[in-house]
Design an enzyme around this catalytic site. Structure first.
Site, PDB file in Angstrom:
ATOM      1  N   HIS A 139      33.069  35.748   1.422  1.00  0.00           N
ATOM      2  CA  HIS A 139      32.765  36.964   0.668  1.00  0.00           C
ATOM      3  C   HIS A 139      33.165  36.879  -0.801  1.00  0.00           C
ATOM      4  CE1 HIS A 139      32.180  41.561   1.369  1.00  0.00           C
ATOM      5  NE2 HIS A 139      31.698  41.189   0.204  1.00  0.00           N
ATOM      6  N   ASP A 165      22.137  42.883   6.224  1.00  0.00           N
ATOM      7  CA  ASP A 165      23.346  42.345   5.614  1.00  0.00           C
ATOM      8  C   ASP A 165      24.536  43.245   5.908  1.00  0.00           C
ATOM      9  OD1 ASP A 165      24.369  40.388   3.278  1.00  0.00           O
ATOM     10  OD2 ASP A 165      25.217  42.383   2.951  1.00  0.00           O
ATOM     11  N   TYR A 184      32.867  45.966   5.193  1.00  0.00           N
ATOM     12  CA  TYR A 184      31.964  47.108   5.082  1.00  0.00           C
ATOM     13  C   TYR A 184      32.201  48.131   6.191  1.00  0.00           C
ATOM     14  CZ  TYR A 184      29.097  44.146   1.980  1.00  0.00           C
ATOM     15  OH  TYR A 184      28.626  43.326   0.982  1.00  0.00           O
ATOM     16  N   LYS A 217      30.057  38.347   6.505  1.00  0.00           N
ATOM     17  CA  LYS A 217      30.877  37.633   5.531  1.00  0.00           C
ATOM     18  C   LYS A 217      32.329  37.529   5.970  1.00  0.00           C
ATOM     19  CE  LYS A 217      27.867  39.751   2.099  1.00  0.00           C
ATOM     20  NZ  LYS A 217      27.416  40.874   2.973  1.00  0.00           N
TER      21      LYS A 217
END
Length: 316
Positions: A112, A47, A52, A81
């Site tokens: 997201h 993921d 991120y 996302k």
């Protein structure tokens, strides 16, 4: 179907245990090394997200593993996302993600957050004037559906969507979401949301399944809870394994983040734990608290959301 997998409404299977790759320091080398370790240990679900900062590192590690024959692409489940400032053009955002990761497609692409930020906003904690006034996502979802039609992803879904948000989306969606990824653990069990998702054949994927210990928004309350500890003792397991197995016992996949090899092995052994009805009942009776990432967002910005309840239910 294997017991460590769940089937999505689109027909694709998703491993119940996933590896999260969020890295606050965005340390590329550490992420690449950790993903290689995870693949050797047996992880097949990874993921990431644009915000991120780990898409490139994850893609690099997966590409290296595939090239050397350690794993085949079809055996890997990759999620990323759509960031909130890209709602105006999901196709371009996903195309860039695929380029960054060196992949031809994602297995799952999620919205997201159910909020819109102005184009170009790239900070995880936005300022008040960076929020768009129009919070609707109908056009965004149409773009997500187009991503699916174009073969850029195998499934589409959402993240951090409340029951109300799910119902709102289903009112206009031509393709229903396959996944809703939310914070979920023994102290925030998401019972109502899980019921809504089950009724609509939406798979729940739980992030921070251990309560995010060690993070600014998290706590050790889950893994230090005396009931969780007592159940772990009965099963010769660790509290982390009990928490993870609880999530999987509810039909959810769990996304756990650790770059430590020993902990990755420990977390994977959660698949071997068998919780009985008494264990599940004890956990279901625990007092709940809500400490999701949105709390950190609300506490750090004067956004339109003045409380976590508004962010989650969005009645404004």
């Amino acid at each position: 179907m294997r017991s460590d997998m769940a089937r999505l409404r689109c027909g694709k299977t998703i491993p119940l245990l996933g590896m999260g790759t969020y890295c606050p320091k965005k340390d590329q080398e550490s992420t690449i090394s950790a993903v290689h370790q995870a693949i050797k240990i047996g992880y097949r679900h990874f993921d990431t997200a644009k915000i991120y900062g780990s898409e490139e590192a994850l893609g690099t590690a997966l590409g290296q593993a595939i090239s050397c024959g350690s794993v085949q692409r079809e055996d890997i489940f990759v999620t990323s996302k759509l960031w909130s400032s890209d709602h105006h053009d999901p196709i371009s955002a996903l195309t860039q993600t695929l380029k960054t990761m060196g992949l031809e497609y994602l297995d799952s692409y999620l919205v997201h957050w159910p909020i819109k930020l102005k184009p170009g906003v790239s900070e995880p904690v936005p300022k008040e004037d960076e929020f768009e006034k129009d919070l609707g996502i109908e056009e965004t979802w149409q773009g997500m559906e187009r991503c699916l039609e174009m073969g850029l992803c195998r499934s589409i879904g959402v993240s951090n969507f409340s029951s109300k948000k799910i119902y709102d989306l289903l009112d206009f969606a031509s393709v229903s979401p396959s996944v809703n990824q939310v914070e979920m653990h023994p102290l925030w069990r998401q019972s109502k949301l899980r019921e809504v998702c089950e009724e609509n054949k939406i798979h729940v994927s739980g992030y921070s399944p251990l309560g995010a210990p060690g993070n600014c928004w998290g706590s050790t309350a889950v893994i230090e809870h005396p009931v969780i500890k007592s159940i772990a003792l009965r099963h010769n397991a660790t509290p982390a394994q009990v928490a993870l197995r609880w999530g999987m016992s509810k039909g959810a996949s769990v996304i756990v983040k650790s770059f430590n090899g020993a902990r990755m092995r420990e977390n994977k052994r959660a698949l071997e734990i068998k919780l009985d009805n008494q264990d599940l009942l004890l956990i279901d009776q625990l007092e709940e608290w809500k400490l999701m990432r949105g709390d950190f967002l609300v506490n750090q910005t004067t956004s339109p959301y003045k409380s976590i309840e508004q962010l989650w239910d969005n009645e404004i």
